[in-house]
Scaffold this active site. Structure first.
Site, PDB file in Angstrom:
ATOM      1  CG  ASP A  93      -0.313  -0.020   2.540  1.00 22.30           C
ATOM      2  OD1 ASP A  93       0.903   0.252   2.709  1.00 22.30           O
ATOM      3  OD2 ASP A  93      -1.044  -0.234   3.634  1.00 22.30           O
ATOM      4  CB  SER A  94       0.206   4.628  -0.881  1.00 23.11           C
ATOM      5  OG  SER A  94      -0.899   5.231   0.061  1.00 23.11           O
ATOM      6  CG  PHE A  97      -5.965   2.789   5.369  1.00 26.66           C
ATOM      7  CD1 PHE A  97      -7.202   3.330   5.043  1.00 26.66           C
ATOM      8  CD2 PHE A  97      -5.777   1.998   6.504  1.00 26.66           C
ATOM      9  CE1 PHE A  97      -8.085   2.708   5.904  1.00 26.66           C
ATOM     10  CE2 PHE A  97      -6.734   1.404   7.261  1.00 26.66           C
ATOM     11  CZ  PHE A  97      -8.180   2.019   6.901  1.00 26.66           C
ATOM     12  CD  GLN A 190     -10.455   7.126  -1.342  1.00 28.70           C
ATOM     13  OE1 GLN A 190     -11.449   6.757  -0.762  1.00 28.70           O
ATOM     14  NE2 GLN A 190      -9.339   6.062  -0.966  1.00 28.70           N
ATOM     15  N   GLY A 217     -11.975   3.556   0.251  1.00 32.71           N
ATOM     16  CA  GLY A 217     -12.993   4.497   0.846  1.00 32.71           C
ATOM     17  C   GLY A 217     -14.245   3.744   1.054  1.00 32.71           C
ATOM     18  CG  ASP A 267      -5.858  -5.754   1.502  1.00 35.49           C
ATOM     19  OD1 ASP A 267      -6.540  -4.743   0.549  1.00 35.49           O
ATOM     20  OD2 ASP A 267      -5.587  -5.335   2.629  1.00 35.49           O
ATOM     21  CB  CYS A 307      -6.512 -26.202   6.830  1.00 34.74           C
ATOM     22  SG  CYS A 307      -6.918 -26.371   8.638  1.00 34.74           S
ATOM     23  CB  CYS A 310      -9.214 -29.189   9.982  1.00 36.37           C
ATOM     24  SG  CYS A 310     -10.069 -27.367  10.536  1.00 36.37           S
ATOM     25  CG  HIS A 336      -9.329 -23.159  10.461  1.00 31.19           C
ATOM     26  ND1 HIS A 336      -9.668 -24.241   9.760  1.00 31.19           N
ATOM     27  CD2 HIS A 336     -10.451 -22.455  10.499  1.00 31.19           C
ATOM     28  CE1 HIS A 336     -10.911 -24.156   9.658  1.00 31.19           C
ATOM     29  NE2 HIS A 336     -11.564 -23.067   9.827  1.00 31.19           N
TER      30      HIS A 336
END
Lengths: 371, 371
Positions: A93-94, A97, A190, A217, A267, A307, A310, A336
């Site tokens: 990311d930049s 945020f 945005q 946003g 994400d 997984c 489990c 998991h």
């Protein structure tokens, strides 16, 4: 190799799509969920474990890495991939945020954002150019342009001013960046909860002709109906031949909405964060493993899951580990939860391929519970 | 299959020996270091990782498991092996050491020890029979008899009284235990820092004809010279055809002394505990990875090590992980430290086989530093 998106199929039922995103560190099948590795590690996991779960790309945070250990150190180490031993794609990311989340600790101007570190209070300044400089040092496959994620609620006037500044910043990011074969730059749309502003932002950002675009946003505290409305309005308006990334979304229901609106990438820290607090995602809904009812439950976390966790451990054992604060507790729950979301996206891709995404969603909610 | 020890070779240089310890969950090559999994997990590790490092047996703590999650729950789960997903041998202590460490929270009598939980203050009573009952529920391959680890210093009178009670308790443990094919019982020699009391204890405990014997009450704060003196006096007097286990020893120098005195097994939380605090064992001595000097050090933790951590990560990266408190920090350091000790013991076994243990020790100290 420059990052590029290939559209493989559009759903006949909705705006969902199948695609491939080509990056310098490999090809990603979309739609995809990206685990977050904030500080150059997906919390509690080794890179091999993340890969074995089927993760195709991870996200890392520029703000955190800039402060510790510093982007120059990571550059000296040979870049973020080498530093953290992850040879698949990375998106950074930049830093915007996190900086904007600092609240009173930051001051915004046309030039950029001045802020104080949440760690030691030291003063820093991030401009669009600085954000790219840092991300160039990190060497991520996909960089994000510096933007302001307008908080919810924000008034019309401020949202408009802010999105226009975000556009000017995106231009400066694009101008500053040089090596497009090594790293791509995505722009961020945005416009808050105002449809005409979203349209304005889409127009301005996509005019930059970047290899991918994110929607910022959204999922910032607005009611779910508003999220769905804005998302389904915005996502389909993004260019079809470019990757579409919805930032900060990671719960199964939000992911379904995203994919159905035409999103390719998402994400969120959600699966890893709730895992460390003992909440796990299962095909029958969320489960708080510390609860007394699981004390003598020798079944799997999720009876339908295969997984590592489990296959090898009981709810009773995992509950015990959380109760005595063992590191393995966080590890098993994280494995998991990540597997759950990665598998969900895999199933979603198959369902799109077979034109039965809406049916699959219905099947999923029937067991998971309607939210 | 009942636990039994096979003596393969005695060193021509010293009292060191090579052997095999047969247990219901596999054969162990001795001398061996046993990682500690206090609460049914070797801290920060999965069982597969512990196995991949070459660990042949782990130790788990009866006191902790009795309190949480409770031995009956573990019995319901199918025993400790199944509960924690570890299919190799397990040794459990008697719970005595932890209870005696509680200080004012415990009261000793001929019958056993009354104590208050360090967790919630609740009152409990452990007798020799109770200790075996708990260990029977856990299903460990090797159980330890309840003993009193006399603190250092203790006066002659008290040490004598205490070791005689330890003998009576060992007898009661032996009488109470039934299924010797499933689980073995080792007795513990006490006697503090008094050689005649050590001799008395050896006589009394080995009269019980158990499949193995431990030396307790050493490495409890006494000067190193005294430790070495008592150890080299005591260990060789234990029967040759039985396993000899030195409790609570895990630093390289103490392990060398142990093996050279004829010890076959040792355990300690040291490698895992110091790992979580950022101290790693290397062929050139200990290293505190958080130190500023490693900030831009892109070399391995130990240039001569080929563990997973050293193969994939730099000192700079591991230092960063510790600095930002990531779980992976503890994982990588734990892997390295356990590997270091397990590899050390492997090298020691080879050196005994080739009758060059003293030479190997000298080579080791030359690099590691004399302590």
């Amino acid at each position: 190799m420059a990052v590029r998106f290939e559209l493989l199929k559009e759903s006949s039922e909705c705006n969902a799509r199948l695609g491939k995103l080509y990056t310098p560190h490999g090809v990603i099948e979309t739609p995809i969920f990206m685990p977050v590795g904030t500080r150059a590690t997906v919390k509690a996991m080794t890179p091999e474990e993340v890969k074995d779960l089927g993760a195709q790309i991870i996200l890392s945070n520029t703000y955190h890495l800039y402060l510790k250990p510093g982007h120059k150190l990571i550059e000296e180490a040979g870049g973020l991939h080498k530093f953290m031993n992850w040879d698949k794609p990375i998106l950074t990311d930049s830093g915007g945020f996190q900086v904007f989340s600092l609240g009173k600790l930051r001051k915004i101007s046309e030039e950029g954002v001045e802020f104080r570190s949440h760690i030691d209070g030291s003063k820093h300044f991030i401009s669009p150019e600085k954000s790219i400089e840092i991300q160039n040092s990190l060497g991520s496959d996909i960089m994000m342009a510096l933007d302001e994620c307008t908080p919810y609620p924000s008034d019309y006037e401020y949202t408009k001013e802010s999105l226009e500044r975000t556009t000017r910043w995106a231009k400066r990011c694009k101008e500053y960046h040089k090596d497009w074969d090594r790293q791509a730059l995505f722009g961020i749309v945005q416009g808050g909860m105002y449809k005409d502003l979203r349209e304005q932002s889409i127009k301005e950002i996509t005019d930059l002709d970047l290899p991918g675009y994110a929607i910022g946003g959204l999922s910032v505290g607005e009611p779910k109906e508003l999220y769905r409305d804005m998302l389904s309005f915005t996502a389909p308006k993004l260019p079809k031949n470019k990757a579409r990334y919805l930032m900060g979304v990671g719960s199964p229901d939000y992911l379904f909405d995203a994919v159905i609106s035409g999103i390719d990438m998402a994400d969120c820290v959600l699966p890893t964060r709730i895992a460390r607090n003992g909440t796990v995602l299962t095909s029958h809904g969320k489960l708080v493993i510390k609860n007394a009812e699981y004390k003598r439950d020798f079944g799997k976390l999720d009876p339908e899951c295969d997984c590592y966790t489990c296959k090898n451990y009981s709810r009773a054992y995992i509950r015990h580990l959380f109760n005595v604060d063992e590191i393995l507790a966080a590890r098993l729950a994280t494995i998991h939860n990540l597997y759950f979301l990665i598998k969900l996206m895999e199933n979603i891709r198959t369902a799109i391929k077979e034109d039965r995404l809406l049916e699959y969603r219905e099947q999923f909610y029937k067991k998971y519970g309607y939210i």
